[in-house]
Design a protein around this motif. Structure first.
Motif, PDB file in Angstrom:
ATOM      1  N   LEU A   1      39.200  42.603  41.860  1.00  0.00           N
ATOM      2  CA  LEU A   1      38.346  41.489  41.519  1.00  0.00           C
ATOM      3  C   LEU A   1      39.119  40.214  41.801  1.00  0.00           C
ATOM      4  N   ALA A   2      38.458  39.277  42.409  1.00  0.00           N
ATOM      5  CA  ALA A   2      39.118  38.020  42.757  1.00  0.00           C
ATOM      6  C   ALA A   2      38.224  36.850  42.373  1.00  0.00           C
ATOM      7  N   SER A   3      38.565  35.680  42.779  1.00  0.00           N
ATOM      8  CA  SER A   3      37.907  34.409  42.510  1.00  0.00           C
ATOM      9  C   SER A   3      38.091  34.023  41.053  1.00  0.00           C
ATOM     10  N   SER A   4      37.295  33.084  40.615  1.00  0.00           N
ATOM     11  CA  SER A   4      37.435  32.609  39.239  1.00  0.00           C
ATOM     12  C   SER A   4      37.143  33.722  38.235  1.00  0.00           C
ATOM     13  N   TRP A   5      36.470  34.761  38.643  1.00  0.00           N
ATOM     14  CA  TRP A   5      36.158  35.861  37.726  1.00  0.00           C
ATOM     15  C   TRP A   5      37.402  36.605  37.261  1.00  0.00           C
ATOM     16  N   ARG A   6      38.520  36.459  37.939  1.00  0.00           N
ATOM     17  CA  ARG A   6      39.726  37.157  37.522  1.00  0.00           C
ATOM     18  C   ARG A   6      40.400  36.461  36.342  1.00  0.00           C
ATOM     19  N   HIS A   7      40.004  35.242  36.038  1.00  0.00           N
ATOM     20  CA  HIS A   7      40.595  34.486  34.937  1.00  0.00           C
ATOM     21  C   HIS A   7      40.106  35.043  33.595  1.00  0.00           C
ATOM     22  N   PRO A   8      40.980  35.053  32.599  1.00  0.00           N
ATOM     23  CA  PRO A   8      40.605  35.597  31.287  1.00  0.00           C
ATOM     24  C   PRO A   8      39.342  34.973  30.691  1.00  0.00           C
ATOM     25  N   ARG A   9      39.046  33.717  31.001  1.00  0.00           N
ATOM     26  CA  ARG A   9      37.860  33.062  30.417  1.00  0.00           C
ATOM     27  C   ARG A   9      36.552  33.719  30.872  1.00  0.00           C
ATOM     28  N   HIS A  10      36.604  34.523  31.921  1.00  0.00           N
ATOM     29  CA  HIS A  10      35.401  35.193  32.423  1.00  0.00           C
ATOM     30  C   HIS A  10      35.364  36.685  32.070  1.00  0.00           C
ATOM     31  N   ALA A  11      36.183  37.107  31.142  1.00  0.00           N
ATOM     32  CA  ALA A  11      36.262  38.527  30.780  1.00  0.00           C
ATOM     33  C   ALA A  11      34.901  39.092  30.371  1.00  0.00           C
ATOM     34  N   ALA A  12      34.121  38.340  29.632  1.00  0.00           N
ATOM     35  CA  ALA A  12      32.810  38.833  29.188  1.00  0.00           C
ATOM     36  C   ALA A  12      31.876  39.053  30.376  1.00  0.00           C
ATOM     37  N   ARG A  13      31.918  38.165  31.376  1.00  0.00           N
ATOM     38  CA  ARG A  13      31.075  38.336  32.571  1.00  0.00           C
ATOM     39  C   ARG A  13      31.489  39.590  33.337  1.00  0.00           C
ATOM     40  N   VAL A  14      32.794  39.807  33.452  1.00  0.00           N
ATOM     41  CA  VAL A  14      33.291  40.983  34.167  1.00  0.00           C
ATOM     42  C   VAL A  14      32.870  42.253  33.429  1.00  0.00           C
ATOM     43  N   GLU A  15      33.015  42.253  32.115  1.00  0.00           N
ATOM     44  CA  GLU A  15      32.608  43.419  31.328  1.00  0.00           C
ATOM     45  C   GLU A  15      31.117  43.697  31.505  1.00  0.00           C
ATOM     46  N   ARG A  16      30.313  42.656  31.534  1.00  0.00           N
ATOM     47  CA  ARG A  16      28.868  42.831  31.739  1.00  0.00           C
ATOM     48  C   ARG A  16      28.584  43.424  33.113  1.00  0.00           C
ATOM     49  N   LEU A  17      29.255  42.915  34.149  1.00  0.00           N
ATOM     50  CA  LEU A  17      29.082  43.466  35.496  1.00  0.00           C
ATOM     51  C   LEU A  17      29.515  44.932  35.541  1.00  0.00           C
ATOM     52  N   GLU A  18      30.634  45.263  34.923  1.00  0.00           N
ATOM     53  CA  GLU A  18      31.098  46.647  34.892  1.00  0.00           C
ATOM     54  C   GLU A  18      30.093  47.553  34.171  1.00  0.00           C
ATOM     55  N   ARG A  19      29.517  47.077  33.060  1.00  0.00           N
ATOM     56  CA  ARG A  19      28.493  47.866  32.349  1.00  0.00           C
ATOM     57  C   ARG A  19      27.271  48.095  33.225  1.00  0.00           C
ATOM     58  N   MET A  20      26.818  47.041  33.909  1.00  0.00           N
ATOM     59  CA  MET A  20      25.640  47.173  34.770  1.00  0.00           C
ATOM     60  C   MET A  20      25.913  48.145  35.917  1.00  0.00           C
ATOM     61  N   LEU A  21      27.078  48.031  36.523  1.00  0.00           N
ATOM     62  CA  LEU A  21      27.426  48.961  37.605  1.00  0.00           C
ATOM     63  C   LEU A  21      27.524  50.386  37.079  1.00  0.00           C
ATOM     64  N   SER A  22      28.107  50.572  35.910  1.00  0.00           N
ATOM     65  CA  SER A  22      28.212  51.907  35.310  1.00  0.00           C
ATOM     66  C   SER A  22      26.837  52.516  35.079  1.00  0.00           C
ATOM     67  N   GLU A  23      25.916  51.709  34.550  1.00  0.00           N
ATOM     68  CA  GLU A  23      24.554  52.202  34.311  1.00  0.00           C
ATOM     69  C   GLU A  23      23.886  52.614  35.614  1.00  0.00           C
ATOM     70  N   ARG A  24      24.010  51.778  36.648  1.00  0.00           N
ATOM     71  CA  ARG A  24      23.352  52.068  37.928  1.00  0.00           C
ATOM     72  C   ARG A  24      23.981  53.256  38.637  1.00  0.00           C
ATOM     73  N   LEU A  25      25.311  53.408  38.518  1.00  0.00           N
ATOM     74  CA  LEU A  25      25.999  54.508  39.198  1.00  0.00           C
ATOM     75  C   LEU A  25      25.913  55.818  38.421  1.00  0.00           C
ATOM     76  N   GLY A  26      25.628  55.743  37.117  1.00  0.00           N
ATOM     77  CA  GLY A  26      25.578  56.945  36.287  1.00  0.00           C
ATOM     78  C   GLY A  26      26.961  57.478  35.955  1.00  0.00           C
ATOM     79  N   ARG A  27      27.971  56.634  36.065  1.00  0.00           N
ATOM     80  CA  ARG A  27      29.345  57.003  35.704  1.00  0.00           C
ATOM     81  C   ARG A  27      30.089  55.721  35.354  1.00  0.00           C
ATOM     82  N   ASP A  28      31.228  55.875  34.696  1.00  0.00           N
ATOM     83  CA  ASP A  28      32.002  54.688  34.332  1.00  0.00           C
ATOM     84  C   ASP A  28      32.522  53.989  35.578  1.00  0.00           C
TER      85      ASP A  28
END
Length: 189
Positions: A1-28
């Motif tokens: 992961l790169a760009s401003s999303w790698r900064h700790p202040r965006h941790a919640a956005r990254v977690e949300r993206l990871e959850r959405m990807l996990s749901e769509r992929l059917g795996r963590d």
């Protein structure tokens, strides 16, 4: 992961993206790596950061790097990732730079989806924008993963291509659900 999303202040956005990807992929799903937290003042700095990240992937063997980037809302012209580089003029220049950064023994395939657009309004105002992921971009990513898919003896070729298509489509759906612009994300699928 790169760009401003790698900064700790965006941790919640990254977690949300990871959850959405996990749901769509059917795996963590989780981003297992991030580019270094360095100051970036322009598109050359961003590309240098991506290249440095690829260079640190020792022992990776084969890497497929899909880059969704608007390079600070910049054209692919008139900037370089360093003083010893002739300059970026195309997506192929960006991809070649990333491939040259690979550590010895690594095989790197890179694809840039330049999420940028520009136009002039009817009244003459020039507009430059981070345009996000387009349908055309999703198709280009599908082709990239289909052609770069490693041959796995126990899987038929169609399954590998289908898995790549699903991963790209899943990412596109989640991306569209989260973002209004397109900061860089570098995925190793």
């Amino acid at each position: 992961l790169a760009s401003s999303w790698r900064h700790p202040r965006h941790a919640a956005r990254v977690e949300r993206l990871e959850r959405m990807l996990s749901e769509r992929l059917g795996r963590d799903f989780a981003f297992h790596a991030r580019t270094a937290l360095v100051k970036e003042a322009g598109p050359g700095d961003r590309l240098r950061c991506i290249g440095a990240h690829v260079a640190r992937q020792r022992g990776a063997g084969r890497l497929r790097v899909l880059i969704l980037e608007d390079f600070f809302v910049s054209k692919l012209e008139g900037w370089a990732p360093g003083s010893h580089h002739p300059g970026i003029r195309s997506a192929a220049d960006v991809e070649a730079y990333v491939q040259r950064c690979a550590p010895e023994g690594a095989e790197v395939s890179a694809k840039l989806l330049h999420c940028y657009d520009e136009w002039t309004t009817p009244c003459g105002v020039h507009v430059q924008a981070g345009a996000g992921l387009s349908e055309e971009g999703v198709g280009a990513a599908e082709l990239f993963f289909a052609h770069a898919a490693p041959s796995v003896a126990k899987w038929p070729a169609q399954l590998s291509a289908e898995r790549a298509r699903q991963a790209v489509a899943t990412f596109a759906v989640c991306w569209a659900g989260l973002l209004s612009s397109a900061p860089l994300m570098c995925l190793h699928v």
